[in-house]
Design a protein around this motif. Structure first.
Motif, mmCIF file in Angstrom:
data_model
loop_
_atom_site.group_PDB
_atom_site.id
_atom_site.type_symbol
_atom_site.label_atom_id
_atom_site.label_comp_id
_atom_site.label_asym_id
_atom_site.label_seq_id
_atom_site.Cartn_x
_atom_site.Cartn_y
_atom_site.Cartn_z
ATOM 1 N N TRP A 150 0.836 -1.201 0.000
ATOM 2 C CA TRP A 150 0.000 0.000 0.000
ATOM 3 C C TRP A 150 0.869 1.249 0.000
ATOM 4 C CZ3 TRP A 150 -5.481 -0.678 1.065
ATOM 5 C CH2 TRP A 150 -6.215 0.511 1.033
ATOM 6 N N PRO A 151 0.772 2.090 -1.000
ATOM 7 C CA PRO A 151 1.635 3.286 -1.053
ATOM 8 C C PRO A 151 1.368 4.225 0.113
ATOM 9 C CG PRO A 151 0.591 2.863 -3.173
ATOM 10 C CD PRO A 151 -0.082 1.966 -2.187
ATOM 11 N N GLY A 152 2.445 4.566 0.796
ATOM 12 C CA GLY A 152 2.348 5.554 1.865
ATOM 13 C C GLY A 152 1.517 5.120 3.048
ATOM 14 N N SER A 153 1.272 3.800 3.187
ATOM 15 C CA SER A 153 0.357 3.356 4.237
ATOM 16 C C SER A 153 0.953 3.449 5.626
ATOM 17 C CB SER A 153 -0.063 1.901 3.971
ATOM 18 O OG SER A 153 1.065 1.037 4.050
ATOM 19 N N GLY A 154 2.266 3.618 5.723
ATOM 20 C CA GLY A 154 2.884 3.536 7.041
ATOM 21 C C GLY A 154 2.906 4.819 7.812
ATOM 22 N N ALA A 155 2.548 5.949 7.240
ATOM 23 C CA ALA A 155 2.640 7.188 7.980
ATOM 24 C C ALA A 155 1.644 8.180 7.447
ATOM 25 C CB ALA A 155 4.052 7.766 7.896
ATOM 26 N N GLY A 156 1.400 9.166 8.224
ATOM 27 C CA GLY A 156 0.480 10.213 7.824
ATOM 28 C C GLY A 156 0.164 11.081 9.010
ATOM 29 N N SER A 157 -0.686 12.054 8.824
ATOM 30 C CA SER A 157 -1.046 12.955 9.894
ATOM 31 C C SER A 157 -1.681 12.185 11.049
ATOM 32 C CB SER A 157 -2.024 14.011 9.383
ATOM 33 O OG SER A 157 -2.430 14.863 10.430
ATOM 34 N N GLY A 158 -1.069 12.274 12.231
ATOM 35 C CA GLY A 158 -1.619 11.621 13.408
ATOM 36 C C GLY A 158 -1.249 10.171 13.563
ATOM 37 N N SER A 159 -0.514 9.582 12.635
ATOM 38 C CA SER A 159 -0.158 8.177 12.762
ATOM 39 C C SER A 159 0.941 8.007 13.802
ATOM 40 C CB SER A 159 0.289 7.605 11.414
ATOM 41 O OG SER A 159 1.459 8.254 10.963
ATOM 42 N N THR A 160 1.128 6.761 14.251
ATOM 43 C CA THR A 160 2.082 6.495 15.319
ATOM 44 C C THR A 160 3.516 6.469 14.802
ATOM 45 O OG1 THR A 160 1.962 4.095 15.000
ATOM 46 C CG2 THR A 160 0.358 5.090 16.504
ATOM 47 N N ALA A 161 4.442 6.583 15.765
ATOM 48 C CA ALA A 161 5.852 6.491 15.408
ATOM 49 C C ALA A 161 6.199 5.106 14.885
ATOM 50 C CB ALA A 161 6.722 6.838 16.630
ATOM 51 N N LEU A 162 5.546 4.067 15.422
ATOM 52 C CA LEU A 162 5.787 2.716 14.905
ATOM 53 C C LEU A 162 5.377 2.602 13.445
ATOM 54 C CD1 LEU A 162 4.700 0.208 17.712
ATOM 55 C CD2 LEU A 162 6.962 0.454 16.705
ATOM 56 N N ALA A 163 4.250 3.204 13.087
ATOM 57 C CA ALA A 163 3.830 3.196 11.691
ATOM 58 C C ALA A 163 4.823 3.955 10.833
ATOM 59 C CB ALA A 163 2.435 3.807 11.553
ATOM 60 N N GLY A 164 5.407 5.001 11.371
ATOM 61 C CA GLY A 164 6.417 5.758 10.637
ATOM 62 C C GLY A 164 7.625 4.925 10.283
ATOM 63 N N LEU A 165 7.975 3.953 11.141
ATOM 64 C CA LEU A 165 9.103 3.073 10.832
ATOM 65 C C LEU A 165 8.807 2.208 9.611
ATOM 66 C CD1 LEU A 165 10.241 1.878 14.390
ATOM 67 C CD2 LEU A 165 11.139 3.766 13.002
ATOM 68 N N ILE A 166 7.549 1.816 9.440
ATOM 69 C CA ILE A 166 7.168 1.058 8.245
ATOM 70 C C ILE A 166 7.291 1.952 7.009
ATOM 71 C CG2 ILE A 166 5.311 -0.188 7.078
ATOM 72 C CD1 ILE A 166 4.181 -0.883 9.846
ATOM 73 N N HIS A 167 6.776 3.162 7.113
ATOM 74 C CA HIS A 167 6.803 4.090 5.989
ATOM 75 C C HIS A 167 8.222 4.426 5.564
ATOM 76 C CE1 HIS A 167 6.733 8.163 4.154
ATOM 77 N NE2 HIS A 167 5.627 7.716 3.577
ATOM 78 N N ASP A 168 9.125 4.563 6.558
ATOM 79 C CA ASP A 168 10.494 5.001 6.270
ATOM 80 C C ASP A 168 11.424 3.868 5.864
ATOM 81 O OD1 ASP A 168 9.676 7.544 6.927
ATOM 82 O OD2 ASP A 168 10.420 7.452 8.984
ATOM 83 N N ALA A 169 10.960 2.627 5.974
ATOM 84 C CA ALA A 169 11.813 1.485 5.638
ATOM 85 C C ALA A 169 12.171 1.512 4.153
ATOM 86 C CB ALA A 169 11.109 0.179 5.985
ATOM 87 N N THR A 170 13.402 1.131 3.860
ATOM 88 C CA THR A 170 13.866 1.091 2.471
ATOM 89 C C THR A 170 14.063 -0.360 2.047
ATOM 90 O OG1 THR A 170 16.172 1.279 3.205
ATOM 91 C CG2 THR A 170 15.008 3.320 2.678
ATOM 92 N N GLY A 171 13.471 -0.727 0.935
ATOM 93 C CA GLY A 171 13.607 -2.100 0.442
ATOM 94 C C GLY A 171 12.521 -2.997 0.993
ATOM 95 N N ASP A 172 12.214 -4.049 0.246
ATOM 96 C CA ASP A 172 11.128 -4.951 0.616
ATOM 97 C C ASP A 172 11.401 -5.666 1.935
ATOM 98 O OD1 ASP A 172 9.732 -4.245 -1.613
ATOM 99 O OD2 ASP A 172 10.327 -6.006 -2.796
ATOM 100 N N ARG A 173 12.650 -6.164 2.107
ATOM 101 C CA ARG A 173 12.930 -6.926 3.322
ATOM 102 C C ARG A 173 12.840 -6.045 4.559
ATOM 103 N NH1 ARG A 173 18.738 -9.148 4.959
ATOM 104 N NH2 ARG A 173 18.761 -7.038 5.814
#
Length: 351
Positions: A150-173
């Motif tokens: 899902w594009p951009g699913s890991g972060a957004g306005s009001g999302s958690t810091a844990l979700a931000g780690l998903i969004h900021d991850a580089t590469g599939d693994r």
């Protein structure tokens, strides 16, 4: 030796699963469980075992290998910090409607905590922390796949810091590993806090629950961690380093370490089967108390221990403020054989 399983606490009986009851009935502090496993509840031997070598990645539920690779130190540290940020931010926000605490405990408390702390995350990330999804391997795999695609699913306005780690991850693994850590971190924290709060409510009983509030709940929680610790058993894979510590331990033996038994040892505790929160009054650092291992030893302590008691205290505050009461006023409850030790009961809020 004094019986280690209390018949009742404040009129509330606790019926342990047969295998746990068998452990509580043992008099020896070092005993063979089966052909390849030795149980240990002796405080000094426990300390020596934990000090003999660092804990392995495979022995830690959160940081065991994920997405086909070990979880490195930097990833683990980022996860811990992000979770801490999310918990601190969550407890500063108004809690969800208290009716969410009604129903079967600790399951209702687990769902309530996940809603409180992680409901701000966008779909499909928020699915990773929903109990109905996490209990199904098939749904969990679908949710994982959806998050990684899902594009951009890991972060957004009001999302958690844990979700931000998903969004900021580089590469599939790396992204798959961030997804796995999100699920593990949220589940481990919420399940553990819910179990601790459930045990505390049961041990307090209705009369004491009406009296306790604020700072009094802190001592209640420490005493609950002593008498009904959710982390009641730790596992260590065997090896030659353990064989010399006790004649009953062979190099090929795995070790099961039992805080549940150690915390009831009359050699270390006065009135060990009594629920006495006042024993913790004025204790500056409970974890330095001999024969007390609520979160593990140095080098192998629970990664979220600094979050557990404050979050459980906040959860209990909400439950007591809204007059949570046990449904039907049961006289006893069962503790099943699970990785987290927790009583089971039905409850309703007064709202």
């Amino acid at each position: 030796m004094e019986q280690l399983a209390p018949a009742a606490v404040h009129g509330h009986g606790v019926v342990f699963a047969p295998r746990i009851q068998d452990l509580l009935a043992r008099e020896d502090k070092v005993f063979r469980i089966d052909a390849t496993t030795v149980g240990v509840s002796d405080f000094r031997l426990l300390s020596d075992i934990v000090a003999a070598r660092p804990v392995l990645a495979s022995e830690r539920s959160v940081y065991k290998p994920a997405a086909g690779a070990d979880v490195d130190h930097d990833s683990a540290t980022r996860t811990i910090r992000a979770l801490g940020q999310d918990v601190m931010a969550g407890v500063r926000t108004p809690p969800p409607p208290a009716r969410g605490l009604s129903g079967a405990w600790p399951e209702s408390a687990t769902s309530y905590l996940r809603t409180w702390l992680f409901a701000s995350d966008p779909l499909p990330v928020s699915l990773l922390s929903k109990r109905g999804v996490t209990r199904s391997d098939g749904l969990s795999r679908l949710a994982d796949r959806a998050v990684t695609l899902w594009p951009g699913s890991g972060a957004g306005s009001g999302s958690t810091a844990l979700a931000g780690l998903i969004h900021d991850a580089t590469g599939d693994r790396d992204r798959r590993q961030a997804v796995a850590l999100y699920r593990r971190a949220t589940a481990t924290l919420c399940d553990g806090v819910a179990a601790l709060a459930a045990n505390a409510l049961w041990l307090m009983g209705p009369a004491r629950a009406r009296e306790e509030s604020g700072a009094g709940l802190t001592t209640v929680l420490w005493e609950t961690l002593r008498l009904l610790p959710p982390a009641w058993m730790l596992f260590r894979k065997g090896g030659p380093g353990y064989a010399g510590l006790h004649p009953g331990i062979r190099p090929e033996d795995d070790l099961a370490l039992f805080p549940l038994l150690m915390h009831r040892d009359p050699d270390h505790w006065t009135d060990p089967l009594e629920f006495r929160p006042e024993r913790w009054a004025g204790v500056a650092d409970p974890e330095k108390t001999p024969a007390f291992m609520p979160f593990g030893f140095d080098g192998a302590r629970c990664w979220a221990k600094h979050l557990v008691v404050p979050l459980a205290e906040r959860l209990l505050d909400v439950a007591l403020e809204h007059r949570l009461a046990l449904r039907g006023s049961p006289r006893e409850t069962h503790v099943p054989l699970r990785s987290l030790l927790s009583v089971r009961f039905e409850a309703d809020t007064g709202v």
